[in-house]
Design an enzyme around this catalytic site. Structure first.
Site, short mmCIF file in Angstrom:
data_model
loop_
_atom_site.label_atom_id
_atom_site.label_comp_id
_atom_site.label_asym_id
_atom_site.label_seq_id
_atom_site.Cartn_x
_atom_site.Cartn_y
_atom_site.Cartn_z
N HIS A 131 0.80 -1.02 0.12
CA HIS A 131 -0.07 -0.11 0.05
C HIS A 131 0.87 1.09 0.00
CE1 HIS A 131 -2.82 3.10 1.65
NE2 HIS A 131 -3.73 2.22 0.95
N GLU A 133 0.88 4.08 1.30
CA GLU A 133 1.03 4.78 2.78
C GLU A 133 2.19 3.91 3.32
OE1 GLU A 133 -2.22 5.16 5.58
OE2 GLU A 133 -0.70 4.81 7.13
#
Ligand code: SF4
Length: 324
Positions: A131, A133
């Site tokens: 991901h 992030e």
């Protein structure tokens, strides 16, 4: 009357949809378009929602994967998910003008990662490996950060010094899953450091609590959100763990009539990156099927707002070059 000849009801979750970080990121792009005009380059999707991204693309935003796609003197916006320091450095090296739309709650996790890394801790980042992030946070201290997402991985984990371990979490995890993993970490490393509870953000937590409430009162739940939206996918999982089938839909086109077969009450919610217009169009669609009674469940009132990036709100900055 619904398609089975029964009067149906829709229960809307509250809160649902846009969080403060997403509002800030979208407002940032719109304000930048106003101030600087197109073309404007956004690294990756500004937020993970197809409708939002398409809307901005029509206004002249160019979504890029890497900075090499930005022409000299171009303006690039970093998405709400944040970037690794090496991306900032690359922007500086190319003398690109940067506007940073990273959510302040993600920045907070970056700062915690740096603090622990400088103190010599091994940092366990509970999150999903690929991901954006997590990629950004791990980039703060790649040599110190280990990413994991299951209790089994905790059991298999080996660290240089079990007394110098800290944990952080991705902001959009399922709090039920995160709790199990954190408990396993605390059990394995009794001296582990970490935030007071976890870094799962207020918006993620509130939307998961709201879908749990929805699950108590509905036969099936529709979650408006894109497949690459982590927090939207977690909503589907939380509902499923509570025993109610839930389906992720980008828009009405994804709804399958078979999902609604026999459902008297349909729950409806939206991930933190999904706009309310889409919820409205799903409601219209359901009304057309006979689900005319619409009720919104009570939930916590959110009053979180983040200031826009200083690159846009500070004194005239046209032509300024900045990597931060
Ligand atoms: Fe920020 Fe939370 Fe929204 Fe992510 S979900 S952008 S961390 S407020």
């Amino acid at each position: 009357m619904n398609h089975k000849g029964i009067e149906g009801k829709v229960l809307l979750a509250s809160p649902r949809g846009f969080c403060a970080g997403v509002v800030r990121a979208i407002d940032t792009v719109n304000l930048a378009l106003e101030q600087l005009g197109p073309p404007l380059y956004v690294r990756r999707e500004i937020v993970h929602n197809r409708y939002v991204v398409e809307g901005l693309r029509k206004k002249g935003v160019v979504f890029i994967q890497e900075l090499g796609e930005v022409p000299q003197d171009g303006v690039v916006i970093f998405s709400a998910h944040g970037v690794a320091p090496e991306v900032r450095a690359a922007a500086r090296a190319r003398r690109l003008r940067v506007i940073d739309a990273t959510c302040p709650l993600v920045t907070k996790v970056h700062i915690e990662a740096l603090k622990y890394a400088r103190a010599g801790f091994t940092i366990i980042l509970v999150g999903h490996e690929n991901h954006e992030e997590v990629v950004g946070t791990r980039g703060e201290a790649p040599e110190s950060i280990r990413v994991l997402s299951t209790v089994q991985e905790v059991e298999d984990l080996e660290v240089p010094d079990p007394d110098r371990v800290a944990y952080l979490t991705q902001t959009t995890l399922s709090f039920l899953d995160a709790r199990q993993i954190i408990e396993a970490l605390r059990c394995k490393f009794p001296n582990i450091r970490g935030p007071a509870s976890h870094d799962i953000c207020y918006a993620t937590q509130n939307r998961q609590n709201a879908i749990l409430e929805l699950a108590r009162q509905t036969d099936v739940i529709l979650v408006v959100g894109s497949p690459n939206s982590s927090n939207s996918r977690r909503l589907v999982e939380v509902a499923a763990q509570a025993g109610v089938p839930a389906h992720l839909i980008d828009d009405t086109g994804d709804i399958r009539q078979s999902w609604l077969q026999g459902a008297d009450t349909i729950g409806l919610t939206a991930g933190a990156s999904a706009p309310e217009e889409l919820v409205g169009s799903v409601l219209d669609y359901l009304r057309g099927l006979g689900y005319a009674d619409v009720e919104t469940l009570g939930g916590v009132r959110e009053d979180v707002h983040f200031a826009l990036p200083s690159e846009l709100t500070a004194a005239p900055a046209r032509g300024r070059t900045s990597g931060d």
